[in-house]
Design a protein around this motif. Sequence first.
Motif, short mmCIF file in Angstrom:
data_model
loop_
_atom_site.label_atom_id
_atom_site.label_comp_id
_atom_site.label_asym_id
_atom_site.label_seq_id
_atom_site.Cartn_x
_atom_site.Cartn_y
_atom_site.Cartn_z
N PRO A 81 1.01 -1.27 -0.15
CA PRO A 81 -0.24 0.56 -0.21
C PRO A 81 0.60 1.17 0.33
O PRO A 81 1.50 1.18 0.27
N PHE A 82 0.85 2.37 0.01
CA PHE A 82 0.95 3.73 0.03
C PHE A 82 0.39 4.55 1.22
O PHE A 82 -0.70 5.01 1.11
N PRO A 83 1.04 4.13 2.04
CA PRO A 83 0.89 4.49 3.88
C PRO A 83 0.78 6.37 3.54
O PRO A 83 1.52 6.92 3.00
N VAL A 84 -0.19 6.97 4.12
CA VAL A 84 -0.42 8.10 4.12
C VAL A 84 -0.03 8.69 5.67
O VAL A 84 -1.32 7.94 6.72
N ARG A 85 0.93 8.90 6.59
CA ARG A 85 1.04 9.38 7.80
C ARG A 85 0.71 10.70 8.73
O ARG A 85 1.82 11.26 8.25
N ILE A 86 0.43 11.28 9.63
CA ILE A 86 0.06 12.71 9.98
C ILE A 86 1.27 11.97 11.27
O ILE A 86 1.12 11.00 12.21
N VAL A 87 2.60 12.64 11.42
CA VAL A 87 3.40 12.23 12.50
C VAL A 87 3.49 13.62 13.39
O VAL A 87 2.58 14.88 13.50
N ASP A 88 3.76 13.43 14.73
CA ASP A 88 3.62 14.55 15.83
C ASP A 88 4.26 15.57 16.45
O ASP A 88 4.13 16.08 16.70
N ARG A 89 5.80 14.98 14.99
CA ARG A 89 7.28 16.25 15.66
C ARG A 89 7.39 16.03 14.06
O ARG A 89 7.91 15.50 13.53
N ILE A 90 8.35 17.36 14.18
CA ILE A 90 8.44 17.60 12.79
C ILE A 90 9.94 16.62 12.60
O ILE A 90 10.39 16.36 11.50
N GLU A 91 10.46 16.06 13.76
CA GLU A 91 12.07 15.25 13.55
C GLU A 91 11.36 14.20 12.62
O GLU A 91 12.33 13.37 13.30
N ASP A 92 10.10 13.62 13.38
CA ASP A 92 9.80 12.19 12.90
C ASP A 92 9.77 12.61 11.12
O ASP A 92 9.89 11.35 10.83
N LEU A 93 9.77 13.63 10.92
CA LEU A 93 10.01 13.29 9.09
C LEU A 93 11.43 12.91 8.66
O LEU A 93 12.61 13.94 8.96
N PRO A 94 11.70 12.35 8.21
CA PRO A 94 13.10 11.90 7.52
C PRO A 94 14.00 12.98 6.69
O PRO A 94 12.71 14.35 6.62
N ALA A 95 15.02 13.31 6.62
CA ALA A 95 15.77 13.94 6.13
C ALA A 95 15.44 13.88 4.30
O ALA A 95 15.99 13.05 3.78
#
Length: 501
Positions: free
Chosen positions: A149-163
């Motif tokens: 599948p193509f997951p879509v997630r909302i994360v709690d912190r900007i640090e949780d986004l990969p660089a």
Amino acid sequence: MVPGIGHVGAAHGPPDPPMTTSAMKYLLARPKVPAPLDPNFCPVVLSKKLYLKHVAGSPFTLHWALPRSDGCARGSLPVLADTHADLSASIHLAGVCIQEMIWQRSASELLLFGPPKLSAAVAEAFSSDGKYAFEVKTMPKVCGTPDRPFPVRIVDRIEDLPAAKDTKQVCGKDATGCRLAFDLGKSDIKTVAVKDNEVLESMETEWDVTNPDPEYHWEKILGAMKQAASRLPKVDAIGGSATGTVSGNSEATWCDIFPNVPPDVYQEKVVNMFHRLAKEFGDVPLKVINDGEVTALAGMMMVTKGNLCGISMGSSEGGGYCDEEGRLLGWINELCYIQLDMNPEAPGDPWTPHRGISHMYLGQRAATRLAELGGVELPDDLKPAAPGMNTMKHEGHAKCLKLIQAAMKDPAKETQVRQIYETIGVYLGYALAQYSEHYKIDNALVLGRVSTGTGGQIMLDKAKEVLMAEFPHLGHIQFHQPDEHFKRVGQCIAAAALPEL
């Protein structure tokens, strides 16, 4: 919608939902250089500019990440507060920007960080039932993982986004030895035999890309390759290009030249097709990349300069880019799937469920949908509303383009017909400005059937006018057209040189 035809992209999902009044207010802009035959053309790049003026000073930002197997794209957009009456404008543009980045780079998932209500709305747009369901369902195929599948997630912190990360690719540039090369286009198969950087044989084989039988495609490609190979004493390597996405391992992960091959059959018979070809010729070294990338590499060889964007205006738009050192970015550069026109009544296309996509602006279909407006007399079966002109087949559009080119040579019609090329030139100018938001472009190589003849120069002159009028900081971009050597063998040699011996 096309009168009498309806939603031409219906095979890929329902049409885009209507644009809200708020989105219209924030996003619809008039260009300084209007398109003569398309007065309501609204360049996406100007929509972004207008929007940013409206939301200047907003303390809220949506951030996103688009990971892929060998990298990750990052983007952000200032947005309105969740409580703002015009929030739908931010939701609309966020979707457009993310869709654009997906088709530039590819993605295996989408991660969001931002205001809760807006983030949830964007996540919904990229669900299996949302506005961008086509992208959600297509990206796993593009990435070579059709069953995931193509997951879509909302994360709690900007640090949780990969660089952000890119993996640049270095390709061979010397076609020494005895090599075969091919280019799989939507109208024909081009094959060449090359010996020590000299083309010995070059041929074109017409084929029907809509055929659902992979054996038909295999036999067409293999037959053309064997005919080219007959001119060589041996085969040392094979280089190639194809529309769509090709993996770093030369697998046909998602090539839209096989649009009707069933998904399960595609995985079994098409994904490894290029490697099967190499085995037919002694399991020689193989390198296959996207056709737009070959255009960019060949363009760099011709102009001896990098930071080059290659745009091929053929059956559709082919796009590619190489950096200052001639390296590929590791992006898919499927520019033909990017939205260029924010006009809510922009044309649809048979490859997507969306409106305003580049397919209809920088290729044969741009010329043919403008032909009647440009005073070209057309038979009923070649008019824009004709059923045969609203499918994936290209033959009618090739015939229509020939009528346009003939009309350009008629002094009595030239004044009106040239507006077709001026209109496409406007599209090209604003498209380059939009691409320049993500690519450092110093050189633009423009080629393909639409750009040939006097009309091609008219088109480039108008594109330059757009850049100077609206984007003077991009006025340094140099336009190039193929020289005779490039037209004859330039791309062939670039493709043949791809595998290193």
